[in-house]
Design an enzyme around this catalytic site. Sequence first.
Site, short mmCIF file in Angstrom:
data_model
loop_
_atom_site.label_atom_id
_atom_site.label_comp_id
_atom_site.label_asym_id
_atom_site.label_seq_id
_atom_site.Cartn_x
_atom_site.Cartn_y
_atom_site.Cartn_z
N LYS A 3 6.64 -7.91 -0.85
CA LYS A 3 6.18 -6.53 -0.27
C LYS A 3 7.38 -6.06 0.51
O LYS A 3 8.09 -6.63 1.30
CB LYS A 3 5.02 -7.23 0.52
CG LYS A 3 4.22 -6.05 1.43
CD LYS A 3 3.13 -6.46 2.22
CE LYS A 3 2.18 -5.72 2.99
NZ LYS A 3 1.12 -6.37 3.52
N SER A 15 -3.12 -4.49 2.86
CA SER A 15 -1.98 -3.78 2.28
C SER A 15 -0.99 -4.39 1.40
O SER A 15 -0.11 -3.56 1.10
CB SER A 15 -1.33 -3.51 3.57
OG SER A 15 -0.70 -4.41 4.38
N SER A 25 -5.03 -8.58 4.65
CA SER A 25 -4.07 -8.05 3.86
C SER A 25 -3.14 -8.83 2.54
O SER A 25 -2.70 -8.11 1.67
CB SER A 25 -2.85 -7.19 4.46
OG SER A 25 -3.46 -6.41 5.30
#
Length: 570
Positions: free
Chosen positions: A166, A243, A267
């Site tokens: 990420k 996310s 997330s």
Amino acid sequence: MADFVLARFMGPVSSRVFAARQPSIPLEKPHIVDRLLCNFPALTAGCGENRHSLAIGQSCQGFRFVFPVVATSRKLEDQKMFHFLRLVSILAVTSCAGTTYERNALPTQNTKNNLERISQFDDGPQGVNAVTWVNPESVAISESLDHELSSTGLRSPIHGLTFLVKDNIDVAGAATTAGSAALARAVPPDDADVVAQLREAGAILLGKTNMSELALSYGRLGYSATGGLTRNPYDPRRNASGSSSGAAAAVAAGFADFALGTDTAGSIRGPAAVTGLVGMKPTHDLISLDGIIPLSPSLDVVGPIASTVRLTGLVLVEMMQPSPLQERIRNVLRQNSKVQPAESKSIGVVKPIPAGHPDVEQAVSKAITALAKSGVRIVEIDLPETRQSLWPTLDLIIDAEFGPALNHYLKSVADGPANLEMLIELSAKDGQINPARLEALRKVASTKNGPADKKVRQQLIDRLDALFAQHGLDAIVFPTIACPASPVYDAPDDRYTCDMADPYTMSYLANASSFPEITLPVGVTRHGLPIGMSFFGQAFSEDKLIELGLALERVIDPIPAPILSSANPN
């Protein structure tokens, strides 16, 4: 050509478990891959215009296989063959680590296959749009690992596997943007601790992935100013949650063997659940957060997203520092190389099941019934009422911690904004930021919050610990998200229904309490969207959650893999 049908065991694409059904091997249902490969002396498979062959030895000590496949063909049959052969490559490393087997340049071929799939399926209007940066050194690194494997052997069970991170996780030489245009030139001096550890274990970093900007979605799940909108590989009209949207979507699409996400309020687990993957939110403070852009240091964790519980556990082990828990997880993974029941385990079930969609309730109920039939003890429980109002508590903590934590991080990077105020100014000037996210940043900057009140969290921890002790529970189960993946923010889908104001309510328990949670797929909706179920445990009980996840994988049916539309038809 042989009649070739693939069935996935618990999730999509790159490293998911498949069984091959051919006239010579009649299988009534998908088998666990360890059993499939260890029980059948040989297996050959072919499809499409280019025949691919695979020869498997009589046991996990005798792998011999041919792996001459670069699967970027848009043909459905060739995509399925790619998934199957990639699975075998992963199994050879993760299940037979330390044994002798022959293969054709596995890490290099694996890396090239991933890069080809990213090129073929990530960009363009029909693309997944998950990968934001590709490591230009990945092939060279894989070649070095190939040589090392032949000369000195495996570094670890994940030697030669590929991963993405990420884009709030530092990689030396690449900007860590967290999706913010203001951070487009913010290059860290070195890798985040977890990235360095995985590289040391022999994993190959392929690149970075898109995310909800600065780790909060505000109505645009998987959207950022730098990366645009990530779409769900199962249906581009649906989002990949947030996310860690790009991390999960990329693994589901077969772009890497696993990925790293971060989790402050669901997330990791949300994106994993809606893309048919396994996602582990570890106990807070179990894994180093050094080199990760913070959202809320007292809530943030980093964890793996992968296609099987086993691979998720192996990656988690390599992310940890030496500890008794690390050794317990290793023991669970060793013991579960053979099929064993989980008769000594007890799980708590919330009734009625907290689902906001009938397909979610049905899939989770079916999984619980399967566990009960396998010998797991089922106990009906009531959770603390405070679970219904945890988001306001988390929101206050995030608002109090984000600004100071971000400012501290920004001191460590070159060519980035000096502080939150400058980041807001640059983001507004760029104009691509989600307007609601910009407004939230301005609110944080203008509000001088003191330290967050920890009393509510401690009360929750005490009540949960008492609940586990009262019923002798190893875990509590519930739908990871109460409803399927929702429509992308810019294209409504009238097929979507959700009878719950906040379908992520159950995921806040793990963050507020600091406890671990693992999600894995248990079915699909009538429209083919994945459904995830979570095992939630006490602090530092990751070994129990992994053991239960492995047990569940053995007793439930597979879900279909996503079939992608080519982003580059030429």
